[in-house]
Structure formats: structure tokens, C-alpha cells
Design an enzyme around this catalytic site. Sequence first.
Site, PDB file in Angstrom:
ATOM      1  N   HIS A 155       0.835  -1.205   0.000  1.00 21.59           N
ATOM      2  CA  HIS A 155       0.000   0.000   0.000  1.00 21.59           C
ATOM      3  C   HIS A 155       0.869   1.253   0.000  1.00 21.59           C
ATOM      4  O   HIS A 155       0.652   2.188  -0.793  1.00 21.59           O
ATOM      5  CB  HIS A 155      -0.921  -0.025   1.227  1.00 21.59           C
ATOM      6  CG  HIS A 155      -1.740   1.218   1.411  1.00 21.59           C
ATOM      7  ND1 HIS A 155      -3.064   1.308   1.004  1.00 21.59           N
ATOM      8  CD2 HIS A 155      -1.436   2.420   1.963  1.00 21.59           C
ATOM      9  CE1 HIS A 155      -3.524   2.505   1.300  1.00 21.59           C
ATOM     10  NE2 HIS A 155      -2.553   3.202   1.889  1.00 21.59           N
ATOM     11  N   GLU A 156       1.883   1.285   0.895  1.00 20.77           N
ATOM     12  CA  GLU A 156       2.757   2.455   0.983  1.00 20.77           C
ATOM     13  C   GLU A 156       3.679   2.557  -0.232  1.00 20.77           C
ATOM     14  O   GLU A 156       4.002   3.659  -0.683  1.00 20.77           O
ATOM     15  CB  GLU A 156       3.575   2.404   2.278  1.00 20.77           C
ATOM     16  CG  GLU A 156       2.748   2.420   3.552  1.00 20.77           C
ATOM     17  CD  GLU A 156       1.847   3.635   3.680  1.00 20.77           C
ATOM     18  OE1 GLU A 156       2.170   4.693   3.097  1.00 20.77           O
ATOM     19  OE2 GLU A 156       0.796   3.529   4.352  1.00 20.77           O
ATOM     20  N   HIS A 159       2.092   4.435  -2.977  1.00 20.36           N
ATOM     21  CA  HIS A 159       2.214   5.882  -2.750  1.00 20.36           C
ATOM     22  C   HIS A 159       3.585   6.368  -3.207  1.00 20.36           C
ATOM     23  O   HIS A 159       3.713   7.354  -3.935  1.00 20.36           O
ATOM     24  CB  HIS A 159       2.074   6.199  -1.258  1.00 20.36           C
ATOM     25  CG  HIS A 159       0.681   6.165  -0.727  1.00 20.36           C
ATOM     26  ND1 HIS A 159      -0.344   6.920  -1.264  1.00 20.36           N
ATOM     27  CD2 HIS A 159       0.139   5.492   0.322  1.00 20.36           C
ATOM     28  CE1 HIS A 159      -1.454   6.698  -0.573  1.00 20.36           C
ATOM     29  NE2 HIS A 159      -1.183   5.830   0.393  1.00 20.36           N
ATOM     30  N   ASP A 166      -4.825   7.525  -1.346  1.00 20.12           N
ATOM     31  CA  ASP A 166      -5.760   6.683  -0.599  1.00 20.12           C
ATOM     32  C   ASP A 166      -7.165   6.768  -1.192  1.00 20.12           C
ATOM     33  O   ASP A 166      -7.596   7.812  -1.700  1.00 20.12           O
ATOM     34  CB  ASP A 166      -5.819   7.120   0.866  1.00 20.12           C
ATOM     35  CG  ASP A 166      -4.542   6.766   1.619  1.00 20.12           C
ATOM     36  OD1 ASP A 166      -3.942   5.720   1.320  1.00 20.12           O
ATOM     37  OD2 ASP A 166      -4.144   7.541   2.512  1.00 20.12           O
TER      38      ASP A 166
END
Length: 333
Positions: A155-156, A159, A166
Amino acid sequence: RPLCLGVGGGGLTLALVVIGGSAVELQGNAYNGLLIAINPQVPEDEKIIPNIKEMITEASFYLFNATKRRVYFSNITILIPATWKTNNYGKPKQESYEKADVIVAAPYWKHGNDPYTLQYGECGEKGTYIHFTPKFLLKDRLIDIYGSRGRVFVHEWAHLRWGVFDEYDSERPFYISGQNQVKATRCSSDLTGIYVCEEKICAQGNCVINHVTGLFKEGCKFIHDKSQNASSSIMYMPSLSSVVEFCDASNHNTEAPNLQNKMCSYKSTWDTIMSSADFKSNFPMIGTSLPPPPIFSLLQSQDRVICLVLDVSSIALLGNTCRIGKTYIYAKS
């Protein structure tokens, strides 16, 4: 991270911080050069390094499947601070804490133990670094809150590497859909759950509509069903066991008032990812075999003394600036 030079009564003082930048390269389908650095102020704990290895190994296979067999992590460097006891670790060459893609450091007051990515850019622009706290890496009870560490890392990473955002929004957890229904801000909208109110204003736990806003009053929450059929999205809630993909054009919720829609002009995370430089000439691996697990290199920082030698045969003082040859140094008395 500036270069600072100063001249005082005791002579010349040099403080040098090199401007960092990610050295991660995508070679074939493998990411090489990922640098994870532990802050010198983090107390030594024998579990941190094994847990980092476990997190990245899980993340590599999860990322490989999430990107439809396109990418995985290969060579990883973990930079151990000089404040920890010495071992048979390698010595850094160009690696430093300031250049790390991932840092392990004390909580930042705004985020607490929440993992986060420092992300200043627009849609599709790379972030600066990922921040994990020691407690996040050490306390297994936090897995119940955030999900497995490997999934959180992916998830990170999305980014950091691909500049996506998000798909949830704690400030706007609900919105009114085109069918004039109150919906939870999420992607995809296929994720099922129930609306529950935990406040006294709610009768028998039922959420109450605010007639001014048309949304649920404060205290209402969307509780996800543990058993789901929806496979996306990683940028919404990777902790759900069914979630193994990013939202794409077929299931992206364009109505949700989240940062992904705001920053990326309602473009899905998968479409944003596929627009990145990583995938312009990258293709899925052929076959059904999994990639090899990551290889880790452990390096330990060492205290170093930097000596600056200057030729002072040609010195000129121009106001507060001292010129030595062709070098200009700010002088402060």
C-alpha cells in the site's frame, strides 16, 4: 537538505547533508536497490531486522500478484545505525539515512504508529520516503488493526513509487451517491458491510441521518463484512483477506470523495500505476512460477570524521561571504 558552511572564531565548521534520491531501479521485473534505514535513536531490538525481512518478503509476492506478475523486490539493503552493537555487517559506500526509501524511526506526532508515505507531488509523482515506527514492526497486536505488514508495505509502496493516493477518507467517510443514497467512501463499492452507530444519539445502534447535510450523523461507522468477494482495492483496505488487487476502470468508484479521485482526476489507481515509467516497457513474467525471494544486505553506519582541506593562498572577504579561490563560503561571526 541544504549544504551548510560557516566560519566562526574557532575556524571553519562544515556540516554536510547530501541531497538524497531513490536509487531503486527496475531491472526486468525486479526492483533492485531499495534502501531501508533505521534511525540512530531507535533502541536496539533483535526482532526489528527479522521482521523487516519478513515484511519485504511477504510484500514481494503480494506485489507480484497485485501487478499481474509484473514486478517484485529483489535486492534490499538494510542500513543499521552505528548506535547498535557491531556485528559482521558490511560497510556502507554511498548508502546513508538521508537517502533511504524507507525509514524506521520514532512516531511523528501527526501519525502516531500509522505507517505513512511523505508525498508532496501531484498524481503520478514519486513520494519522498515511507515511515514505519519500531512499534509497528514489533507489536503483532497491531496487525489486527493495520493488516499484515507485507500488505501494508505494498500500500505504501504504491504511494511512494507510483504517486497514487488513498481511496478512503476519514474526514469524509460518507457521501451521497447518484442514486441519492448515503454510501461509505470506499473503492470498490462492491465491498460489503453494515452501518453501525456507537454513539448515544443513535437509537438501538442505527445510524441517524442529518437532515441538513443528508449524511449520517457523527458516530456512524461502516463495518466491513469479514467474508468478502471483492478483490480490490489495496489503496482502500489491504487488511481484508479478499483484497489482492488495485481498483481499475471496471470497478473504480468515481463518486467517492477521496484523494485518489481528487488528485488523479477520477482516474483509477491501476490506470495511474500503468501510466508510470515502470510499466511503459515492462511485461508480465511468462509462466506460473513465483519470483525468487528478496536478497538482503546488512550494512552498518560508522562514525566518520570529515576533514576539509582548503587552499588559502587566495582569500577575499566580500561582505559576509569569504571567497577561497572559486569557492564562496558564508561567514558568520
